[in-house]
Motif scaffolding. Structure first.
Motif, PDB file in Angstrom:
ATOM      1  N   UNK A 276      11.773 -12.506  30.643  1.00 57.25           N
ATOM      2  CA  UNK A 276      10.984 -11.365  30.356  1.00 57.25           C
ATOM      3  C   UNK A 276       9.432 -11.767  30.430  1.00 57.25           C
ATOM      4  N   UNK A 277       9.199 -12.977  30.089  1.00 49.05           N
ATOM      5  CA  UNK A 277       7.810 -13.488  30.087  1.00 49.05           C
ATOM      6  C   UNK A 277       7.486 -13.989  31.538  1.00 49.05           C
ATOM      7  N   UNK A 278       8.252 -14.350  32.460  1.00 46.66           N
ATOM      8  CA  UNK A 278       8.030 -14.872  33.702  1.00 46.66           C
ATOM      9  C   UNK A 278       9.060 -14.220  34.641  1.00 46.66           C
ATOM     10  N   UNK A 279       9.057 -12.732  34.684  1.00 50.57           N
ATOM     11  CA  UNK A 279       9.961 -11.912  35.685  1.00 50.57           C
ATOM     12  C   UNK A 279      10.009 -12.467  37.071  1.00 50.57           C
ATOM     13  N   UNK A 280       8.838 -12.876  37.777  1.00 53.17           N
ATOM     14  CA  UNK A 280       8.769 -13.308  39.160  1.00 53.17           C
ATOM     15  C   UNK A 280       9.474 -14.836  39.198  1.00 53.17           C
ATOM     16  N   UNK A 281       9.269 -15.682  38.412  1.00 54.13           N
ATOM     17  CA  UNK A 281       9.830 -16.987  38.647  1.00 54.13           C
ATOM     18  C   UNK A 281      11.419 -16.926  38.215  1.00 54.13           C
ATOM     19  N   UNK A 282      11.556 -15.903  37.175  1.00 55.19           N
ATOM     20  CA  UNK A 282      13.092 -15.828  36.614  1.00 55.19           C
ATOM     21  C   UNK A 282      13.795 -15.246  37.915  1.00 55.19           C
ATOM     22  N   UNK A 283      13.300 -14.316  38.724  1.00 55.73           N
ATOM     23  CA  UNK A 283      13.967 -13.470  39.559  1.00 55.73           C
ATOM     24  C   UNK A 283      14.243 -14.589  40.863  1.00 55.73           C
ATOM     25  N   UNK A 284      13.298 -15.281  40.887  1.00 53.32           N
ATOM     26  CA  UNK A 284      13.508 -16.376  42.276  1.00 53.32           C
ATOM     27  C   UNK A 284      14.486 -17.396  41.786  1.00 53.32           C
ATOM     28  N   UNK A 285      14.521 -17.859  40.386  1.00 48.95           N
ATOM     29  CA  UNK A 285      15.579 -18.872  40.022  1.00 48.95           C
ATOM     30  C   UNK A 285      17.041 -18.055  39.985  1.00 48.95           C
ATOM     31  N   UNK A 286      17.394 -16.823  39.763  1.00 46.31           N
ATOM     32  CA  UNK A 286      18.505 -16.133  39.721  1.00 46.31           C
ATOM     33  C   UNK A 286      18.917 -16.241  41.116  1.00 46.31           C
ATOM     34  N   UNK A 287      17.848 -15.924  42.018  1.00 42.84           N
ATOM     35  CA  UNK A 287      18.267 -15.787  43.426  1.00 42.84           C
ATOM     36  C   UNK A 287      18.712 -16.967  44.100  1.00 42.84           C
ATOM     37  N   UNK A 288      18.067 -18.135  43.459  1.00 42.50           N
ATOM     38  CA  UNK A 288      18.276 -19.396  44.082  1.00 42.50           C
ATOM     39  C   UNK A 288      19.573 -19.936  43.642  1.00 42.50           C
ATOM     40  N   UNK A 289      20.122 -19.451  42.370  1.00 38.27           N
ATOM     41  CA  UNK A 289      21.332 -20.013  42.053  1.00 38.27           C
ATOM     42  C   UNK A 289      22.435 -19.134  42.748  1.00 38.27           C
ATOM     43  N   UNK A 290      22.105 -17.763  43.076  1.00 33.68           N
ATOM     44  CA  UNK A 290      23.170 -17.097  44.078  1.00 33.68           C
ATOM     45  C   UNK A 290      23.190 -17.670  45.416  1.00 33.68           C
ATOM     46  N   UNK A 291      21.921 -18.131  45.883  1.00 32.95           N
ATOM     47  CA  UNK A 291      22.249 -18.771  46.977  1.00 32.95           C
ATOM     48  C   UNK A 291      22.923 -20.076  47.038  1.00 32.95           C
ATOM     49  N   UNK A 292      23.027 -20.667  46.047  1.00 30.15           N
ATOM     50  CA  UNK A 292      23.849 -22.043  45.771  1.00 30.15           C
ATOM     51  C   UNK A 292      25.169 -21.686  45.664  1.00 30.15           C
ATOM     52  N   UNK A 293      25.481 -20.400  45.254  1.00 31.25           N
ATOM     53  CA  UNK A 293      26.732 -20.220  44.793  1.00 31.25           C
ATOM     54  C   UNK A 293      27.697 -19.466  46.188  1.00 31.25           C
ATOM     55  N   UNK A 294      26.736 -18.416  46.877  1.00 26.50           N
ATOM     56  CA  UNK A 294      27.374 -17.656  47.979  1.00 26.50           C
ATOM     57  C   UNK A 294      26.804 -18.009  49.361  1.00 26.50           C
ATOM     58  N   UNK A 295      25.893 -19.268  49.361  1.00 33.13           N
ATOM     59  CA  UNK A 295      25.514 -19.433  50.675  1.00 33.13           C
ATOM     60  C   UNK A 295      24.322 -18.805  51.153  1.00 33.13           C
ATOM     61  N   UNK A 296      23.829 -17.971  50.679  1.00 34.61           N
ATOM     62  CA  UNK A 296      22.820 -16.987  51.144  1.00 34.61           C
ATOM     63  C   UNK A 296      22.101 -16.284  49.947  1.00 34.61           C
ATOM     64  N   UNK A 297      20.688 -16.257  49.940  1.00 30.78           N
ATOM     65  CA  UNK A 297      19.915 -15.467  48.979  1.00 30.78           C
ATOM     66  C   UNK A 297      20.009 -13.872  49.335  1.00 30.78           C
ATOM     67  N   UNK A 298      19.706 -13.200  48.026  1.00 31.37           N
ATOM     68  CA  UNK A 298      19.525 -11.933  48.594  1.00 31.37           C
ATOM     69  C   UNK A 298      17.948 -11.566  49.082  1.00 31.37           C
ATOM     70  N   UNK A 299      17.976 -10.406  50.130  1.00 33.07           N
ATOM     71  CA  UNK A 299      16.626 -10.530  50.699  1.00 33.07           C
ATOM     72  C   UNK A 299      15.842  -9.631  49.764  1.00 33.07           C
ATOM     73  N   UNK A 300      14.577  -9.977  50.084  1.00 33.90           N
ATOM     74  CA  UNK A 300      13.506  -8.960  48.929  1.00 33.90           C
ATOM     75  C   UNK A 300      13.653  -7.697  48.815  1.00 33.90           C
TER      76      UNK A 300
END
Length: 368
Positions: A276-300
């Motif tokens: 909640x204090x760092x929404x952009x960084x957190x969003x990027x971190x969540x997407x990085x994990x999704x990429x690691x797990x699924x092979x591709x990130x979500x587009x913006x």
């Protein structure tokens, strides 16, 4: 469209009603159960009462507390020398089965499978020990075919699965419009088409459905394909809040390793604070994990609107869980469940107090 009758409740209802549907996806995105024994931060420091804690979650944005906590090592940091290992699940029943079999100890999960898991074990299998997220469910339609809520009548609208949380919510909303649909077949004044989240965008593009009542990021994927958000489910709930993700724990693990449970909760609270204090960084971190797990990130164009629609909260929003169960009973999809004792929020409230935050309420459904 009664705001006093959250569709989410129906969700719980449906999920419970669909006990035979072992493929219930709640808000599942991703692959089948997948183990991940690596952690962003190595286990170091003082070991707690267990060598390892096995944590489950879905590769979903509505499970971003777990995604970010795993990716950034925030959960491991609080566990010290006790190692966190992670498993990903595509469906609520699979995670409940893993919890009941002892394959995982703690999990992030939707409300319907949590109720189901508690009810089917006569209240002996799990406890809900915290909240994680609210919101993130929308009705998205083809704007050329559906221009108003009244236009939904006669259209083909997808939900993830018969009896899953969104399916029940949509069926409840349909009933509140005065329309009739056979819950099992999906036929009636609206055609409810049960479609896996993974293929819903393709079904929309092909024209085989006119819209969908779905969780994120599927909703935003449809918008990226030209769809329009006709209704955000949050608007149907008081204060626009309803539980979409809880934290559950095996009662056995809670009894034997309360210090580990509290450490995970402390990590969750600190993760939500960071999100909640760092929404952009957190969003990027969540997407990085999704990429690691699924092979591709979500587009913006999918990630950004999806992220904005989800609220990350430590509060399990217990009253909304109870409302969901009541709706399921009224719909005839569930026999009245005994939910007394489903919550044990004492460990969470200790953490919240230590962090200088307000404690949360169990709506009278806590352990006595």
């Amino acid at each position: 469209m009664s705001a006093a009758r959250p569709l989410t409740t129906l969700r719980t209802i449906a999920a419970i009603a669909a006990l035979p549907l072992l493929t219930l996806t709640a808000c599942g995105y991703g692959s089948e159960s997948k183990d991940n024994d690596t952690s962003k931060v190595a286990a170091e420091g003082k070991k707690l009462s267990a060598d390892t804690v096995r944590i489950g979650y879905f590769p979903n944005l509505t499970h971003a507390t777990a995604l970010v906590g795993d990716q950034e090592g925030l959960l491991q940091k609080e566990l010290g020398g006790t190692k966190a290992t992670y498993s990903q699940f595509n469906a609520g029943p699979a995670e409940i089965e893993a919890l009941n079999s002892g394959s995982i100890d703690i999990g992030w999960i939707g409300p319907s499978p949590a109720i189901n898991g508690y009810s089917t074990t006569d209240g002996k299998g799990l406890r809900i020990i915290g909240g994680s997220a609210s919101g993130g469910v929308k009705l998205v339609v083809n704007p050329d075919k559906v221009k108003s809520l009244k236009d939904v009548k006669g259209k083909k609208i997808a939900t993830p699965q018969l009896g899953n949380t969104q399916d029940v919510a949509f069926l409840n909303w349909i009933a509140e419009q005065g329309w009739k649909v056979d819950a099992q077949s999906g036929k009636g004044d609206v055609s409810v088409v049960r479609t896996d989240n993974k293929i819903t965008p393709d079904a929309y593009k092909s024209g085989s459905i006119d819209g969908a009542w779905v969780p994120e990021p599927t909703a935003s994927k449809l918008v990226a394909e030209g769809g329009k958000v006709l209704l955000d489910e949050a608007d149907l709930w008081p204060d626009k809040k309803f539980v979409i993700t809880n934290i559950i724990v095996s009662q056995t693990f809670l009894k034997e390793h309360p210090d580990v449970v509290q450490a995970v909760l402390r990590g969750s609270v600190k993760t939500n604070t960071w999100i909640n204090a760092n929404p952009d960084k957190a969003k990027a971190a969540a997407n990085a994990k999704l990429q690691e797990l699924s092979g591709k990130p979500l587009p913006a164009d999918v990630l950004d609107p999806a992220w904005k629609s989800i609220q990350f909260t430590d509060d399990p929003l217990a009253s909304t869980l109870n409302t969901e169960a009541e709706h399921a009973v009224k719909a005839g999809l569930l026999k009245k469940p005994k939910l007394d004792g489903i919550y044990d929020l004492a460990p969470l409230n200790k953490v919240l107090t230590a962090e200088g935050k307000s404690t949360v309420d169990d709506a009278g459904l806590g352990v006595k």
